[in-house]
Design a protein around this motif. Structure first.
Motif, mmCIF file in Angstrom:
data_model
loop_
_atom_site.group_PDB
_atom_site.id
_atom_site.type_symbol
_atom_site.label_atom_id
_atom_site.label_comp_id
_atom_site.label_asym_id
_atom_site.label_seq_id
_atom_site.Cartn_x
_atom_site.Cartn_y
_atom_site.Cartn_z
ATOM 1 N N LEU A 1 68.875 38.296 77.130
ATOM 2 C CA LEU A 1 68.269 37.819 75.888
ATOM 3 C C LEU A 1 68.695 36.369 75.602
ATOM 4 O O LEU A 1 69.874 36.037 75.609
ATOM 5 N N ARG A 2 67.692 35.518 75.387
ATOM 6 C CA ARG A 2 67.966 34.148 74.969
ATOM 7 C C ARG A 2 67.165 33.863 73.710
ATOM 8 O O ARG A 2 65.945 34.066 73.681
ATOM 9 N N LEU A 3 67.863 33.406 72.693
ATOM 10 C CA LEU A 3 67.235 33.173 71.399
ATOM 11 C C LEU A 3 66.985 31.687 71.186
ATOM 12 O O LEU A 3 67.853 30.844 71.429
ATOM 13 N N TYR A 4 65.774 31.384 70.719
ATOM 14 C CA TYR A 4 65.462 30.071 70.176
ATOM 15 C C TYR A 4 65.285 30.250 68.672
ATOM 16 O O TYR A 4 64.685 31.233 68.223
ATOM 17 N N LEU A 5 65.808 29.308 67.903
ATOM 18 C CA LEU A 5 65.611 29.312 66.461
ATOM 19 C C LEU A 5 64.892 28.027 66.087
ATOM 20 O O LEU A 5 65.110 26.985 66.713
ATOM 21 N N ILE B 1 76.503 36.614 68.502
ATOM 22 C CA ILE B 1 75.121 36.168 68.697
ATOM 23 C C ILE B 1 75.062 34.715 69.166
ATOM 24 O O ILE B 1 74.173 34.338 69.947
ATOM 25 N N LYS B 2 75.996 33.908 68.743
ATOM 26 C CA LYS B 2 75.939 32.464 69.008
ATOM 27 C C LYS B 2 75.791 32.113 70.487
ATOM 28 O O LYS B 2 75.023 31.197 70.827
ATOM 29 N N PRO B 3 76.491 32.790 71.420
ATOM 30 C CA PRO B 3 76.307 32.444 72.844
ATOM 31 C C PRO B 3 74.898 32.726 73.356
ATOM 32 O O PRO B 3 74.488 32.151 74.371
ATOM 33 N N LYS B 4 74.147 33.589 72.672
ATOM 34 C CA LYS B 4 72.788 33.923 73.106
ATOM 35 C C LYS B 4 71.751 32.898 72.634
ATOM 36 O O LYS B 4 70.607 32.938 73.071
ATOM 37 N N ILE B 5 72.170 32.016 71.731
ATOM 38 C CA ILE B 5 71.248 30.990 71.212
ATOM 39 C C ILE B 5 71.132 29.858 72.223
ATOM 40 O O ILE B 5 72.130 29.209 72.568
ATOM 41 N N GLY B 6 69.903 29.641 72.708
ATOM 42 C CA GLY B 6 69.704 28.585 73.685
ATOM 43 C C GLY B 6 69.410 27.236 73.061
ATOM 44 O O GLY B 6 69.869 26.194 73.536
ATOM 45 N N ARG B 7 68.649 27.226 71.971
ATOM 46 C CA ARG B 7 68.234 25.964 71.359
ATOM 47 C C ARG B 7 67.822 26.211 69.920
ATOM 48 O O ARG B 7 67.278 27.272 69.584
ATOM 49 N N ILE B 8 68.086 25.240 69.052
ATOM 50 C CA ILE B 8 67.636 25.280 67.666
ATOM 51 C C ILE B 8 66.739 24.074 67.444
ATOM 52 O O ILE B 8 67.160 22.928 67.661
ATOM 53 N N TYR B 9 65.509 24.337 67.017
ATOM 54 C CA TYR B 9 64.526 23.269 66.821
ATOM 55 C C TYR B 9 64.356 23.004 65.327
ATOM 56 O O TYR B 9 63.740 23.781 64.603
ATOM 57 N N ASP C 1 75.435 20.748 70.162
ATOM 58 C CA ASP C 1 74.735 20.455 71.416
ATOM 59 C C ASP C 1 73.465 21.273 71.604
ATOM 60 O O ASP C 1 72.652 20.971 72.479
ATOM 61 N N LYS C 2 73.292 22.299 70.777
ATOM 62 C CA LYS C 2 72.110 23.151 70.891
ATOM 63 C C LYS C 2 70.993 22.747 69.916
ATOM 64 O O LYS C 2 69.888 23.267 70.010
ATOM 65 N N ILE C 3 71.305 21.853 69.003
ATOM 66 C CA ILE C 3 70.338 21.472 67.963
ATOM 67 C C ILE C 3 69.508 20.279 68.424
ATOM 68 O O ILE C 3 70.056 19.250 68.839
ATOM 69 N N LEU C 4 68.203 20.424 68.359
ATOM 70 C CA LEU C 4 67.301 19.292 68.557
ATOM 71 C C LEU C 4 66.597 19.051 67.235
ATOM 72 O O LEU C 4 65.738 19.834 66.819
ATOM 73 N N LYS C 5 66.983 17.971 66.584
ATOM 74 C CA LYS C 5 66.349 17.611 65.320
ATOM 75 C C LYS C 5 65.371 16.471 65.565
ATOM 76 O O LYS C 5 65.747 15.413 66.077
ATOM 77 N N ILE C 6 64.107 16.696 65.217
ATOM 78 C CA ILE C 6 63.044 15.724 65.407
ATOM 79 C C ILE C 6 62.717 15.085 64.056
ATOM 80 O O ILE C 6 62.458 15.786 63.075
#
Length: 385
Positions: free
Chosen positions: A169-173, A194-202, A224-229
């Motif tokens: 399981l890989r979670l994107y938020l 749960i945190k290790p399962k989070i791949g990326r936060i958009y 490092d997992k957060i991509l803020k646009i």
């Protein structure tokens, strides 16, 4: 120069196995939380299978299909093209949560997208047409967490538990506007398992957090997992943003109009980056943030209570109703004056300071700023008669 629709046109024929998940997919799923799935997508406690996106498109009520009022035709085109593309059509939708509580000032909605390859995207809705959601946005400036932030953490914990048996399981938020803030907050505050399962936060042009509140959160663990646009003239995305952990992109619009994602410039499968923010806009946004952080919290709270007390006089519950109520304002002027008279002098000063900030921010040029400033002065004179 393309946009999110042209991305679907170009890459909608590739499955996620053929072309890995990218930032434009993150925008699409973040944006798709604005669509109304009531009666189609199941709630977390229903124990029902996911509904494919192509089936949702055939069942959705196109008379009232989205919770925001901007760009209806582009939203319809994006949804249809995405829903029937090879890349997205078999995506499953499940675990719909919708909460609107005007007494507690809560507006929260989230939905989960199952990509079919083990990846899952938890999408949190941003601020829509409901004034309650806008009240929560204002509340973030002086108190945190707000109820929607708490709900976002609960949602991530619950969905992760429901999907715990899925292998790999890989979670994107993700989310747009306030939804981006909620997604980041949930990632920082969800269960440690749960945190290790989070791949990326958009985080798509979402507001930030008060610095004193950030000190209590696990930002370092999620950074490092957060991509803020953030579009290069963004206001919403720069609100309470004190760092530099965001990607600047180009937009075909200016000012507040950049917040709508259809204006975001796309090159192939990524956003077109911008080198720097527009200097005058950045100077203004930095000024607003300093003002928010330095102002006494109690005074900010009093201002927000006063502002929404005046809005209540209009009997509007949505932005659309508030705009329509403008024609009735002369009839309600005496009621507004009574409320205004009860506000402290300090709160009145805050009210007019913010009004001028907003006028300057929304203006395209100096001439328009002067017109807006005169209009604000006229309103102030009427209320202080």
């Amino acid at each position: 120069m393309g946009n999110v629709i042209s991305y679907v046109d170009e890459y909608g024929g590739f499955t996620f196995a053929e072309k890995p998940f990218c930032e434009l997919d993150g925008l699409i799923f973040a944006h798709f939380s604005y669509f109304i799935y009531t009666g189609i997508v199941h709630a977390p406690g229903d124990n029902r299978p996911a509904v494919q996106l192509s089936d949702v498109a055939q069942k959705i009520n196109w008379d009232r299909f989205i919770s925001v009022k901007w760009e209806p035709e582009k939203n319809r085109e994006l949804f249809y093209k995405t829903a029937f593309s090879r890349r997205f059509r078999k995506t499953g939708l499940n675990f719909l949560v919708e909460e609107l509580d005007r007494e507690r000032d809560v507006q929260f909605c989230a939905v989960t997208f199952l990509l079919g390859n083990g990846d899952v995207f938890l999408s949190v809705r941003g601020t829509d047409d409901e004034l309650i959601g806008w009240r929560e946005d204002f509340d973030m400036a002086y108190r945190t967490p707000v109820e929607a932030q708490i709900r976002s953490t609960e949602y991530v914990n619950r969905v992760a538990e429901l999907l715990a048996r899925k292998r790999g399981l890989r979670l994107y938020l993700g989310g747009h506007s306030k939804g981006g803030n909620l997604a980041v907050y949930a990632a920082m505050t969800c269960k440690e398992s749960i945190k290790p399962k989070i791949g990326r936060i958009y985080d798509m042009d979402g507001p930030g957090f008060r610095p004193d509140f950030m000190e209590t959160l696990d930002y370092a663990g999620m950074r490092d997992k957060i991509l803020k646009i953030v579009p290069d003239e963004s206001f919403i995305g720069m609100l309470m943003e004190t760092g530099t952990d965001f990607e600047l992109i180009k937009s075909s619009e200016i000012g507040l109009r950049q917040h709508a994602c259809f204006s975001w410039s796309v090159e192939g499968d990524r956003f077109e980056r911008a080198e720097n923010q527009v200097p005058k806009r950045k100077e203004l946004y930095d000024k607003i943030n300093r003002w928010i952080f330095e102002l006494d919290r109690e005074l900010v709270g009093e201002f927000i209570d006063a502002l929404f007390g005046m809005i209540e006089v209009t009997e509007a519950s949505t932005l659309t109703e508030l705009k329509e109520a403008g024609n009735e304002m002369p009839k309600r002027l005496h009621a507004l004056m009574r409320i205004y008279a009860q506000i402290s002098d300090d709160t009145k000063r805050v009210f007019w300071d913010i009004s001028r900030f907003m006028a300057e921010m929304m203006a395209a040029d100096g001439q328009e700023r002067m017109r807006r400033g005169k209009a604000i002065d006229k309103i102030r004179q009427r209320l202080e008669q």
